[in-house]
Design a protein around this motif. Structure first.
Motif, PDB file in Angstrom:
ATOM      1  N   SER A  44     -70.764  43.296  25.084  1.00 27.22           N
ATOM      2  CA  SER A  44     -71.324  43.641  26.298  1.00 27.22           C
ATOM      3  C   SER A  44     -72.802  43.656  26.011  1.00 27.22           C
ATOM      4  O   SER A  44     -73.297  43.800  25.282  1.00 27.22           O
ATOM      5  CB  SER A  44     -70.915  44.702  26.940  1.00 27.22           C
ATOM      6  OG  SER A  44     -71.123  45.814  26.459  1.00 27.22           O
ATOM      7  N   ASP A  45     -73.639  43.697  27.194  1.00 20.59           N
ATOM      8  CA  ASP A  45     -75.020  43.789  27.327  1.00 20.59           C
ATOM      9  C   ASP A  45     -75.286  45.096  26.872  1.00 20.59           C
ATOM     10  O   ASP A  45     -76.191  45.404  26.147  1.00 20.59           O
ATOM     11  CB  ASP A  45     -75.554  43.707  28.570  1.00 20.59           C
ATOM     12  CG  ASP A  45     -75.565  42.385  29.255  1.00 20.59           C
ATOM     13  OD1 ASP A  45     -75.433  41.456  28.611  1.00 20.59           O
ATOM     14  OD2 ASP A  45     -75.676  42.071  30.526  1.00 20.59           O
ATOM     15  N   GLU A  46     -74.522  46.254  27.217  1.00 24.12           N
ATOM     16  CA  GLU A  46     -74.807  47.791  26.580  1.00 24.12           C
ATOM     17  C   GLU A  46     -74.618  47.587  25.042  1.00 24.12           C
ATOM     18  O   GLU A  46     -75.360  48.269  24.487  1.00 24.12           O
ATOM     19  CB  GLU A  46     -73.813  48.541  27.309  1.00 24.12           C
ATOM     20  CG  GLU A  46     -73.919  48.787  28.612  1.00 24.12           C
ATOM     21  CD  GLU A  46     -73.420  47.576  29.660  1.00 24.12           C
ATOM     22  OE1 GLU A  46     -72.397  46.896  29.044  1.00 24.12           O
ATOM     23  OE2 GLU A  46     -73.869  47.477  30.640  1.00 24.12           O
ATOM     24  N   ASP A  47     -73.552  46.802  24.515  1.00 20.30           N
ATOM     25  CA  ASP A  47     -73.381  46.725  23.043  1.00 20.30           C
ATOM     26  C   ASP A  47     -74.677  46.013  22.474  1.00 20.30           C
ATOM     27  O   ASP A  47     -75.091  46.595  21.299  1.00 20.30           O
ATOM     28  CB  ASP A  47     -72.181  45.910  22.849  1.00 20.30           C
ATOM     29  CG  ASP A  47     -70.850  46.546  23.231  1.00 20.30           C
ATOM     30  OD1 ASP A  47     -71.063  47.853  23.468  1.00 20.30           O
ATOM     31  OD2 ASP A  47     -69.855  45.903  23.601  1.00 20.30           O
ATOM     32  N   GLU A  68     -68.778  38.003  27.108  1.00 20.06           N
ATOM     33  CA  GLU A  68     -68.939  39.020  27.823  1.00 20.06           C
ATOM     34  C   GLU A  68     -70.435  39.267  28.085  1.00 20.06           C
ATOM     35  O   GLU A  68     -70.949  40.022  29.024  1.00 20.06           O
ATOM     36  CB  GLU A  68     -68.555  40.507  27.153  1.00 20.06           C
ATOM     37  CG  GLU A  68     -66.954  40.321  27.158  1.00 20.06           C
ATOM     38  CD  GLU A  68     -66.333  39.294  25.941  1.00 20.06           C
ATOM     39  OE1 GLU A  68     -65.132  39.113  25.988  1.00 20.06           O
ATOM     40  OE2 GLU A  68     -67.139  39.339  25.049  1.00 20.06           O
ATOM     41  N   PHE A  69     -71.285  39.228  27.247  1.00 19.23           N
ATOM     42  CA  PHE A  69     -72.851  39.634  27.437  1.00 19.23           C
ATOM     43  C   PHE A  69     -73.564  38.320  28.510  1.00 19.23           C
ATOM     44  O   PHE A  69     -72.860  37.498  28.644  1.00 19.23           O
ATOM     45  CB  PHE A  69     -73.433  39.710  26.291  1.00 19.23           C
ATOM     46  CG  PHE A  69     -73.849  38.483  25.241  1.00 19.23           C
ATOM     47  CD1 PHE A  69     -74.389  37.494  25.668  1.00 19.23           C
ATOM     48  CD2 PHE A  69     -72.672  38.382  24.193  1.00 19.23           C
ATOM     49  CE1 PHE A  69     -74.194  36.089  24.866  1.00 19.23           C
ATOM     50  CE2 PHE A  69     -72.602  37.130  23.423  1.00 19.23           C
ATOM     51  CZ  PHE A  69     -73.502  36.361  23.620  1.00 19.23           C
ATOM     52  N   THR A  70     -74.567  38.882  28.913  1.00 21.97           N
ATOM     53  CA  THR A  70     -75.669  38.071  29.756  1.00 21.97           C
ATOM     54  C   THR A  70     -76.728  37.840  29.368  1.00 21.97           C
ATOM     55  O   THR A  70     -77.120  38.207  28.151  1.00 21.97           O
ATOM     56  CB  THR A  70     -75.639  38.646  31.152  1.00 21.97           C
ATOM     57  OG1 THR A  70     -76.471  39.930  31.068  1.00 21.97           O
ATOM     58  CG2 THR A  70     -74.228  39.168  31.931  1.00 21.97           C
TER      59      THR A  70
END
Length: 119
Positions: A44-47, A68-70
């Motif tokens: 993810s972006d948080e990752d 999942e990421f942007t």
């Protein structure tokens, strides 16, 4: 805490959770190459933000087939990882051509982007 001098980590094609690979990154401060290809649990972006904070000296990151990421997560990674020379975004179909163009114009020399439809 045990600190490793390992500079390469390949956990691609596994089901290792982000908490586990961020622990790996935290214990390997000299990490230069990280392969997260097609992680079943996703990235993810948080990752990516955690990775950028833990591994500022990262030179190669493989995110092949991650959905999942942007764009925002990748941009943050590029801003914080100044030594990044190779970023594999092959088969990351969530990023469209316009977003890839935005990343390619990012003021960072030596970063390569690969799309799933490039020869």
């Amino acid at each position: 805490a045990v600190v490793s001098t390992q500079s390469t980590g390949d956990i691609g094609w596994t089901n290792i959770r982000p908490a586990t690979w961020t622990t790996l990154a935290r214990s390997c401060p000299r990490l230069r190459v990280l392969v997260l290809t097609h992680l079943q649990c996703g990235v993810s972006d948080e990752d990516l933000a955690a990775l950028a904070s833990l591994c500022p000296d990262l030179e190669q990151l493989d995110l092949l087939a991650m959905q999942e990421f942007t764009l925002a997560g990748v941009k943050l990674l590029l801003e914080k990882c100044n030594k990044l020379k190779f970023l594999d975004l092959s088969y990351c179909s969530r990023l469209d051509r316009q977003e890839i163009a935005t990343l390619q114009s990012f003021p960072k020399a030596g970063v390569k982007f690969f799309l799933h439809d490039q020869p």
